[in-house]
Design a protein around this motif. Structure first.
Motif, mmCIF file in Angstrom:
data_model
loop_
_atom_site.group_PDB
_atom_site.id
_atom_site.type_symbol
_atom_site.label_atom_id
_atom_site.label_comp_id
_atom_site.label_asym_id
_atom_site.label_seq_id
_atom_site.Cartn_x
_atom_site.Cartn_y
_atom_site.Cartn_z
ATOM 1 N N LYS A 7 103.471 8.282 -24.223
ATOM 2 C CA LYS A 7 104.441 9.091 -23.657
ATOM 3 C C LYS A 7 105.480 9.938 -24.700
ATOM 4 O O LYS A 7 106.213 10.665 -24.538
ATOM 5 C CB LYS A 7 105.484 8.201 -22.822
ATOM 6 C CG LYS A 7 104.962 7.899 -21.636
ATOM 7 C CD LYS A 7 105.935 7.251 -20.596
ATOM 8 C CE LYS A 7 105.216 6.838 -19.308
ATOM 9 N NZ LYS A 7 105.173 5.641 -18.815
ATOM 10 N N ILE A 8 105.161 9.168 -26.097
ATOM 11 C CA ILE A 8 105.933 9.877 -27.296
ATOM 12 C C ILE A 8 104.766 10.312 -28.101
ATOM 13 O O ILE A 8 103.762 9.381 -28.437
ATOM 14 C CB ILE A 8 106.756 8.747 -27.932
ATOM 15 C CG1 ILE A 8 107.855 8.276 -26.818
ATOM 16 C CG2 ILE A 8 107.457 9.087 -29.185
ATOM 17 C CD1 ILE A 8 108.869 7.059 -27.169
ATOM 18 N N ILE A 61 103.307 13.860 -22.624
ATOM 19 C CA ILE A 61 104.126 13.407 -23.637
ATOM 20 C C ILE A 61 105.632 13.720 -23.178
ATOM 21 O O ILE A 61 105.920 14.845 -22.575
ATOM 22 C CB ILE A 61 104.103 14.310 -24.661
ATOM 23 C CG1 ILE A 61 102.601 13.834 -25.493
ATOM 24 C CG2 ILE A 61 104.997 14.217 -25.820
ATOM 25 C CD1 ILE A 61 102.410 12.485 -26.047
ATOM 26 N N LYS A 62 106.575 12.774 -23.239
ATOM 27 C CA LYS A 62 107.733 13.015 -22.864
ATOM 28 C C LYS A 62 108.890 13.557 -24.002
ATOM 29 O O LYS A 62 110.086 13.959 -23.841
ATOM 30 C CB LYS A 62 108.474 11.507 -22.122
ATOM 31 C CG LYS A 62 107.284 11.609 -20.953
ATOM 32 C CD LYS A 62 107.514 12.370 -19.862
ATOM 33 C CE LYS A 62 106.724 11.986 -18.484
ATOM 34 N NZ LYS A 62 106.509 13.024 -17.488
ATOM 35 N N VAL A 63 108.655 12.641 -25.141
ATOM 36 C CA VAL A 63 109.582 12.988 -26.218
ATOM 37 C C VAL A 63 108.670 13.104 -27.578
ATOM 38 O O VAL A 63 107.577 12.512 -27.489
ATOM 39 C CB VAL A 63 110.365 11.915 -26.563
ATOM 40 C CG1 VAL A 63 111.313 12.024 -27.633
ATOM 41 C CG2 VAL A 63 111.208 11.358 -25.229
ATOM 42 N N VAL A 86 113.062 16.754 -28.691
ATOM 43 C CA VAL A 86 112.562 16.814 -29.953
ATOM 44 C C VAL A 86 113.451 16.052 -30.968
ATOM 45 O O VAL A 86 114.760 16.411 -30.976
ATOM 46 C CB VAL A 86 112.054 18.110 -30.939
ATOM 47 C CG1 VAL A 86 111.719 17.838 -32.258
ATOM 48 C CG2 VAL A 86 110.828 18.951 -29.880
ATOM 49 N N ILE A 87 112.988 15.015 -31.628
ATOM 50 C CA ILE A 87 113.906 14.090 -32.510
ATOM 51 C C ILE A 87 113.235 14.551 -33.832
ATOM 52 O O ILE A 87 112.140 14.212 -34.174
ATOM 53 C CB ILE A 87 113.933 12.569 -32.176
ATOM 54 C CG1 ILE A 87 114.268 12.330 -30.809
ATOM 55 C CG2 ILE A 87 114.636 11.542 -33.306
ATOM 56 C CD1 ILE A 87 113.974 10.909 -30.210
ATOM 57 N N LEU A 134 113.270 7.618 -22.871
ATOM 58 C CA LEU A 134 112.427 7.101 -21.680
ATOM 59 C C LEU A 134 113.028 6.132 -20.963
ATOM 60 O O LEU A 134 112.730 6.097 -19.741
ATOM 61 C CB LEU A 134 111.224 6.492 -22.520
ATOM 62 C CG LEU A 134 110.253 7.466 -23.130
ATOM 63 C CD1 LEU A 134 108.897 6.852 -23.540
ATOM 64 C CD2 LEU A 134 109.870 8.657 -22.276
ATOM 65 N N SER A 135 113.990 4.991 -21.429
ATOM 66 C CA SER A 135 114.584 4.113 -20.717
ATOM 67 C C SER A 135 115.289 4.478 -19.560
ATOM 68 O O SER A 135 115.352 3.593 -18.414
ATOM 69 C CB SER A 135 115.221 3.242 -21.434
ATOM 70 O OG SER A 135 116.522 3.728 -21.981
#
Length: 165
Positions: A7-8, A61-63, A86-87, A134-135
């Motif tokens: 997911k990341i 992908i989520k992040v 995006v981080i 995601l949490s």
């Protein structure tokens, strides 16, 4: 074997950034969050960057966590190509101006193309932030984050007791 879909995505401009970006992978593993990790250079492989960013959401992908040093265009360029959060992780690289070039390149994005930016070389915080995002839709990750933060507090209390004697 059925492998969970990450997911990341953790990406970096160069393999030389792995010693920093591995911290994001390590904390995600500790939190039980599936991830993928690869090299995507905004300058040396722009076609790969475009393909990666445009296909990320379709792949589940989520992040995206994007680390880069020097000119550090990777996080912002990826953010311009996707709707995903995006981080950015500014990396103090060998050609860096004490890390400030990376920090400012990632931090000073124009309105409309946000990049969440963590401290210089703080890939671990990027991993935690990605898990926190995601949490909001995953109780298991929420529980793992709560336990993680409780352990941080326990370590501080233990240190305080040792110092106070």
């Amino acid at each position: 074997m059925n492998t969970p879909q990450p997911k990341i995505a953790i990406i970096m401009g160069s393999k030389s950034d792995l010693h920093i970006m591995q911290d994001a992978a390590d904390v995600l593993k500790e939190l039980g969050v599936d991830y993928e990790i690869t090299v995507v250079s905004a300058h040396r492989t722009p076609d790969r960057m475009f393909s990666f960013a445009r296909a990320a959401a379709d792949r589940g992908i989520k992040v995206i966590i994007a680390g880069a040093g020097g000119a550090a265009h990777l996080p912002g360029m990826v953010a311009s190509l996707t709707h995903l959060p995006v981080i950015g992780v500014p990396v103090k690289s060998s050609n860096s101006i004490d890390g400030w070039d990376s920090i400012l390149s990632i931090l000073q994005m124009p309105n409309g193309i946000p990049v969440a930016t963590v401290a210089l070389n703080a890939a671990k915080n990027a991993g935690i932030l990605a898990a926190q995002i995601l949490s909001t839709g995953d109780e298991t990750i929420t529980g793992n984050l709560i336990k993680y933060k409780q352990e941080l507090a326990r370590k501080v209390e233990e240190s305080a007791k040792e110092m106070e004697g």
